[in-house]
Every structure is written in structure tokens, then in C-alpha cells.
Design a protein around this motif. Structure first.
Motif, PDB file in Angstrom:
ATOM      1  N   ARG A 191       9.015   0.624  27.775  1.00 16.65           N
ATOM      2  CA  ARG A 191       8.451  -0.987  27.547  1.00 16.65           C
ATOM      3  C   ARG A 191       9.020  -1.960  27.605  1.00 16.65           C
ATOM      4  N   TYR A 192      10.260  -1.927  26.384  1.00 17.21           N
ATOM      5  CA  TYR A 192      10.957  -3.292  25.992  1.00 17.21           C
ATOM      6  C   TYR A 192      11.887  -3.510  26.214  1.00 17.21           C
ATOM      7  N   LEU A 235       1.574   2.480  22.325  1.00 13.80           N
ATOM      8  CA  LEU A 235       2.695   1.277  22.251  1.00 13.80           C
ATOM      9  C   LEU A 235       1.700   0.230  21.012  1.00 13.80           C
ATOM     10  N   GLU A 236       0.790   0.883  20.534  1.00 14.15           N
ATOM     11  CA  GLU A 236       0.782  -0.668  19.720  1.00 14.15           C
ATOM     12  C   GLU A 236       0.730  -0.057  18.123  1.00 14.15           C
ATOM     13  N   ARG A 283       4.746  -0.418  18.132  1.00 12.62           N
ATOM     14  CA  ARG A 283       5.415  -1.816  17.942  1.00 12.62           C
ATOM     15  C   ARG A 283       4.673  -2.012  16.331  1.00 12.62           C
ATOM     16  N   LYS A 284       3.605  -1.127  15.816  1.00 15.91           N
ATOM     17  CA  LYS A 284       3.413  -1.743  14.455  1.00 15.91           C
ATOM     18  C   LYS A 284       4.762  -0.879  14.037  1.00 15.91           C
ATOM     19  N   LEU A 327       6.932  -0.888  14.450  1.00 17.17           N
ATOM     20  CA  LEU A 327       8.635  -1.349  15.247  1.00 17.17           C
ATOM     21  C   LEU A 327       8.672  -2.918  13.596  1.00 17.17           C
ATOM     22  N   LEU A 328       7.815  -3.322  13.468  1.00 13.63           N
ATOM     23  CA  LEU A 328       7.979  -4.440  12.852  1.00 13.63           C
ATOM     24  C   LEU A 328       7.765  -4.356  12.007  1.00 13.63           C
ATOM     25  N   TRP A 378       9.656  -2.001  10.635  1.00 11.81           N
ATOM     26  CA  TRP A 378      11.134  -1.641  10.135  1.00 11.81           C
ATOM     27  C   TRP A 378      11.794  -3.407  10.333  1.00 11.81           C
ATOM     28  N   ILE A 379      11.275  -4.226  11.447  1.00 14.58           N
ATOM     29  CA  ILE A 379      12.142  -5.210  10.814  1.00 14.58           C
ATOM     30  C   ILE A 379      11.705  -6.149   9.846  1.00 14.58           C
ATOM     31  N   LEU A 415      15.708  -5.337   8.427  1.00 22.13           N
ATOM     32  CA  LEU A 415      15.933  -6.347   8.957  1.00 22.13           C
ATOM     33  C   LEU A 415      15.681  -7.292   8.480  1.00 22.13           C
TER      34      LEU A 415
END
Lengths: 212, 435
Positions: A157-158, A182-183, A186-187, A189-190, A192-193, A197
Motif C-alpha cells: 500500500r505505502y 491494512l487498518e 496502520r494503527k 505504525l502510528l 510506533w511513530i 519516533l
């Protein structure tokens, strides 16, 4: 010793100019078992598959192995190509299937191993600065912690900019399953960010918004 | 990257990460592509070679399997003939005596020796009878009566193999009830059949004598008398010697007149009514079935041998040949068999006639060589015929008599190979053991 002459007319048949051959013609020739078509399929699609595999795995060396595996299996199963006009999607589907298999293999190996495998990311681009390299290293470390399906969906996707429909078709999943995966990814990933990060993410986000 | 429907806007850092990932991956170099293709093409070519080898291997394996399958058929037949399966002998009990060395049946009381086999067959040796239990198989036994009388009740069974040696005679038994006796001093053989069928072979004129229920066969060797008479089956059984009475062979009660002359003379009760020729001839088959050989011979005497031989049907000629053989009229028997052969060539009876002619020749003085040629002819024309075993066995005996045991050994080997449990198997083995 007399030489026997066979009165069979011979003619020299040249291979078609491969660069002008369409995907459909190439697919037909591949199904027919033409040797030139095998080489042309490699030349035409190997770079695409290599890029996709390298971005998904973060390693050029692993990507090379994956590409070889993809095309070996593709040649073996070439006769199963039902619609030659969809050769490109056939190759991509093959590549994604092998990638998924490779990711599962890596994950299983990490479970069976006593030591956590070292995450080896080929940071090849000399142009990247130290912070960017570190960010990329962390990103692939995050991806390595995900389940194979979520990781692959996220990558497609990305990193490959594929739509949900394309991902569903390539991975032979339903769209709702892809959306769910994907959802979920994505969760993660967010989260983790936000956690890992925070300052960098804030900085990078500000850098993006400033256009720098 | 356009956001999908319903997808939330991603944080800017995600766009940064994707950009970095794209920047990090360089396009595949020509060297990488060349190296990759060489690996892929080599693997694919090796696979094709393997596949071709597998196809060749599977074709070769299939061909080999087919050859083995084809070869196994004859081999297994040869093996089964050369090595007959080891069979478990039938269990049996001995009452009133014991079986001692050599199978001799020694009487311990005064009621005779009784053998009861597991499948229900019973042999009773009357008091004073000397006998031997020769062999016990899984489907029968071979017993020898050297002197005296014995009664047999054999349970009918498929592939049964019951053999009774009575003096020089051999009685081949199917499911049946009969009494048999042999007096070595007077050389008198007698068999009374209540049920079933038996066939008797021995030093009698030509071939086996088949007997039906209710018939009585008496053979007087010194006088060369063969008498077959009818009696009611129940009389045959009830008139058999009772156990424990100590009767001897000669004392066996009979319901008939004593047997008379050998050649063409029946019992006193055998009377032939004068009847039209056609109906008399039609009655030959019935007379043969009833064992009334004298009626057939009387008809022939009345009509004339030449005319009978010229007009009789194939079945009638065979009945006539049988009647003449059993009554010792060998010349008439030979003429009937020759007529059968000449008038009905190509029939099964004509083939059987060849073998029976051999048996007749063998009974004549100096006819052994002619008999051998008849047996050879039969074996050539009907290698698996009804009398193939008999013909080969007789050929072996005839060869041994005429040319010596050494020349008969190959015939004996052939016999054992083809008929390992045949009537002449014992003789063949004995012949092979001779130096």
C-alpha cells in the motif's frame, strides 16, 4: 561414404524483435515454451520484481534471491497462464506470493532461533544522511515485527502505492480482509511513530509541511 | 499515493518513510540481472533434464514391469509344477489298532481297524485284513489292502484324492460308499458300490472300469473273468461283510449267481429280449449306463459285428467298445475303436479311442511297441486331453519294459513335472531312483 540428402526445405526463422513484442504476444510465446520469451520475460519484469522485493524486504541480497525464485517458478508454471494478456499481473501475483512465503519463512526462522536475528538492512543510497539512514533502519525493524500478511499489505500500500483492490487481487484475498489488515497495520505504525519516533516524527512532519 | 476511500489521512512522517525507502533502493544493475538470469535459466534447464530423465526412467520401469509380469506367468506355472505346494496332511484317528512303521495297520482287537478322517470319511478294515496307510494328503489318502476286505465311506468333496490299492488294482474314489476285498491266494478282486462312482484300473482288458452305484465288480485273475452285475444299492450295502464276524474275502455274500465265462458271457440273470434292431441299438447307451454289457454284446452277435460297426452311432460304438473290453472280447473292442476313429474323425471320442487302442495293444503279447505309438499319437494330438496323464504314465511303463529304465527316465521326469500327484507319480519316482 555417400552423403544422404534430405529433400526437406529449410528456412531460417528469426526470433521476433523482442522490444516491440506486446505483453500479450510475450505471454502467448511463453505458454508455447519459446526460449526467447523466457529471456524476454526476465528482461522485462525482473527489474520490477527486484524493486518490489527490495523495498518490501529492505535487502538487495534477499531481493535477488526472491527474484530468481519468482522467475524459476514462473517458467515452470508458464503453461498455467490462462490469459496471456494479463502476463504482468500474473508475474506480480507470483512475486507477491513468493514474497509472502519468504516473509513467513523468515518469521518462522526467528521463532525457532534462540537468538533474535540481526536485522540487516542494506542502506545503499549514499545520498541519505545519517538521520535518514537511522530512520530507515528503525522502519524496517518495525516491519520485521509485523505478521507477514500485515507487513506485505503495508508494503504494497505505502511503498508500491497499490490500491486496496489491486492488493486484494494480487494476494488472492477479499478487499475487506485487506482493509482489515491494512487498518491493523496502520494503527501499529502510528503507535510506533508516536512512541519511538516522537521527536523525529514531529521534526519530519514539520520538514514535510515546510517543503524542505 | 492517493488515499483509498474511507482511509484516513496518513501522518507526514509516513510519506517521508516511503520516500526514503524508494530512494534507498537502486534499480537492478545489468550485472545483477545477468547473474540472476544465468542462475534461473540454469535451474530451469536442469529441471527439464531431470524431467526427461524421469520420463525415460518411468518408461523403462513400465516396460520392465510389463516384461516381468509377462515372464512371471510361465515361471509361476513352471514353479508350481516343479515345486508343488507343501500341503498339511489331513488329521485322522485309528480305532481298534495302530499305524506302525511303513504305514502298516496292526489290528489290536478282534473288531477290525477303523480309520476316521477329519473331514468325515471312514475306512473299516474287517478283522483279519492286512492293509497299509500309504499316504495322507490334505484332500485324501492312499490306502492299500494286501489281503482281506474293507469298507469305505468317503465324504464327497471337490478335488478329493482318495486312492485304494487293492492287490494289483487301483480304485480311484470320489464321494462314495463301497466295500472292496482282495484274496491274494485265489487272486480274486471284488468291489461292491453302494453310492457314488469309482473307477478301477489294473490287470484287466484295456483301461479303467467305471462303476456306478449298485454295481458289483468281480475279477478272477487266474480265470481272466471280469463280471459286473447289478444289485439294489441297499442290498449292496446290507450284504457287505459285517464287522467282527471274521469273514474272509471269499465269503463275501453276493446276491448274484457266480460269475461265469470271461468272453461275452454275462450273469445268469442277464437276459436279452429279442427286439427290433433300431430300438436295440438305441438301448445300448442305456445298457452301457447300467453296466449291462452282455445285452450290448448279445445285440451285436444277433445283428452281426460288421453291420453293427458300420451302422452304429459314435456313442453306440463307444458303448460297444466298452462292453467288449470289459468282457474280454479284445478283437471286437479294437474293431469298435477303429471304427470310431475312422467314421468320426475329429471328435473327442475318436481321440479317446486312440488311447484305448493303446491299452488294448498293451494287453496283447508283443503289442507294447504299437501301444507306445498309440500313446505318442494321443499325447501329440491331445496333450491336455482326458487321458493325457494315463497315456504318459502308460508310455513310461511301456518304455521301461521295452527299452529299459534308463530310457524311461526322461518320460518319468516329464510325468512328474506335468502330473506331480498323478496315478503314476509313485512309479515315476521309483523309476528315477533306480540306478
Amino acid at each position: 561414404m555417400p552423403i544422404r540428402r534430405f529433400h526437406v526445405p529449410l528456412s531460417l526463422v528469426a526470433d521476433p524483435p523482442t522490444s516491440t513484442v506486446s505483453d500479450t504476444e510475450l505471454g502467448q510465446a511463453l505458454v508455447a515454451g519459446a526460449v526467447w520469451a523466457q529471456a524476454e520475460t526476465w528482461n522485462r519484469f525482473a527489474p520490477i520484481v527486484f524493486g518490489m522485493a527490495a523495498r518490501a524486504l529492505g535487502s538487495e541480497a534477499e531481493a535477488e534471491d526472491v527474484v530468481q525464485e519468482v522467475f524459476y517458478r514462473l517458467l515452470v508454471k508458464a503453461k498455467s497462464l490462462r490469459s496471456p494478456e494479463s502476463l504482468r499481473s500474473f508475474v506480480v501475483s507470483f512475486a507477491i506470493r513468493i514474497l509472502k512465503w519468504e516473509l513467513r519463512k523468515k518469521r518462522t526462522r526467528s521463532w525457532l532461533s534462540f537468538n533474535q536475528p540481526v536485522m540487516l538492512v542494506d542502506i545503499a543510497c549514499e545520498a541519505l544522511d545519517f538521520e535518514s539512514r537511522d530512520l530507515l533502519q528503525k522502519f524496517y525493524a518495525f516491519l520485521a515485527r509485523q505478521a507477514p500478511r500485515e507487513r506485505l499489505v503495508l508494503s504494497l500500500r505505502y511503498l508500491e502505492s497499490m490500491t486496496v483492490e489491486e492488493i486484494a487481487k494480487s494476494m488472492e484475498l477479499s478487499e475487506s480482509t485487506v482493509k482489515r489488515s491494512l487498518e491493523c497495520a496502520r494503527k501499529e505504525l502510528l503507535r510506533w511513530i508516536e512512541t519511538d519516533l516522537g521527536p523525529i516524527g514531529h521534526f519530519e512532519g514539520r520538514r514535510e509541511s515546510n517543503g524542505t | 499515493m492517493e488515499p483509498d476511500r474511507g482511509e484516513r489521512i496518513d501522518p507526514p512522517v509516513l510519506a517521508t518513510l516511503t520516500t526514503l525507502a524508494h530512494q534507498n533502493v537502486r534499480p537492478a544493475t545489468p550485472e545483477q540481472l545477468r547473474r540472476g538470469w544465468s542462475v534461473v535459466s540454469a535451474r530451469f534447464a536442469a529441471r527439464q533434464v531431470r524431467q526427461r530423465s524421469l520420463v525415460r526412467l518411468s518408461v523403462a520401469a513400465t516396460a520392465f514391469a510389463a516384461l516381468v509380469f509377462l515372464a512371471l506367468g510361465p515361471l509361476s506355472r513352471y514353479w508350481s509344477q516343479a515345486h508343488p505346494p507343501v500341503s498339511v496332511a489331513m488329521a485322522y484317528e485309528v480305532h481298534g489298532g495302530t499305524v506302525v512303521d511303513g504305514g502298516y495297520l496292526r489290528e489290536s482287537g478282534s473288531k477290525g481297524v477303523k480309520l476316521i478322517f477329519a473331514e468325515g470319511s471312514e475306512f473299516l478294515l474287517l478283522p483279519g485284513t492286512r492293509g497299509r496307510l500309504g499316504a495322507v494328503y490334505n484332500n485324501g489318502a492312499r490306502i492299500a489292502i494286501e489281503q482281506g476286505a474293507a469298507s469305505f465311506q468317503v465324504t464327497p468333496r471337490a478335488h478329493a484324492n482318495w486312492l485304494v490299492d487293492v492287490g494289483p488294482f487301483l480304485v480311484t474314489v470320489k464321494g462314495t460308499v463301497f466295500t472292496v476285498s482282495w484274496d491274494a491266494a485265489t487272486e480274486r478282486f471284488e468291489l461292491r458300490l453302494q453310492h457314488g462312482q469309482v473307477s478301477v484300473t489294473g490287470p484287466v482288458a484295456g483301461g479303467a472300469i467305471p462303476l456306478r452305484a449298485g454295481q458289483r465288480l468281480v475279477v478272477n485273475l487266474p480265470k481272466e473273468e471280469i463280471t459286473i452285475t447289478e444289485q439294489k444299492p441297499e442290498e449292496a450295502w446290507t450284504s457287505s461283510p459285517p464287522t467282527g464276524t471274521g469273514v474272509t474275502t471269499a465269503d463275501l455274500p453276493t446276491n448274484d449267481q457266480p460269475s461265469r465265462g470271461f468272453a461275452g458271457q454275462g450273469t445268469a440273470e442277464s437276459s436279452v429280449a429279442v427286439m427290433p434292431r433300431t430300438s436295440a441299438k438305441r438301448a445300448w447307451a442305456d445298457a452301457a449306463a447300467a453296466g449291462d454289457w452282455d445285452q450290448i454284446l448279445a445285440d451285436v452277435d444277433r445283428i452281426g459285428a460288421k453291420r453293427s460297426l458300420a451302422e452304429a452311432s459314435s456313442e453306440e460304438l463307444f458303448a460297444l467298445a466298452d462292453a467288449a473290453r470289459y468282457r474280454g472280447r479284445t478283437a471286437l473292442a479294437r474293431d469298435a475303436l477303429l471304427a470310431e476313429r475312422m467314421r468320426y474323425p475329429g471328435t473327442a471320442r475318436a481321440l479317446d479311442a486312440v488311447f484305448l487302442l493303446g491299452r488294448l495293444e498293451e494287453s496283447n503279447l508283443g503289442g507294447i511297441r504299437r501301444a507306445m505309438s498309440r500313446y505318442d499319437e494321443y499325447l501329440t494330438r491331445a496333450p491336455n486331453g482326458t487321458y493325457a496323464s494315463e497315456a504318459l504314465g502308460r508310455k513310461m511303463i511301456a518304455t521301461s519294459r521295452l527299452e529299459g529304465a534308463s530310457l524311461a527316465k526322461p518320460v518319468a521326469e516329464e510325468y512328474l513335472l506335468r502330473f506331480p500327484s498323478g496315478t503314476y507319480a509313485g512309479a515315476a519316482r521309483a523309476l528315477l531312483k533306480t540306478p
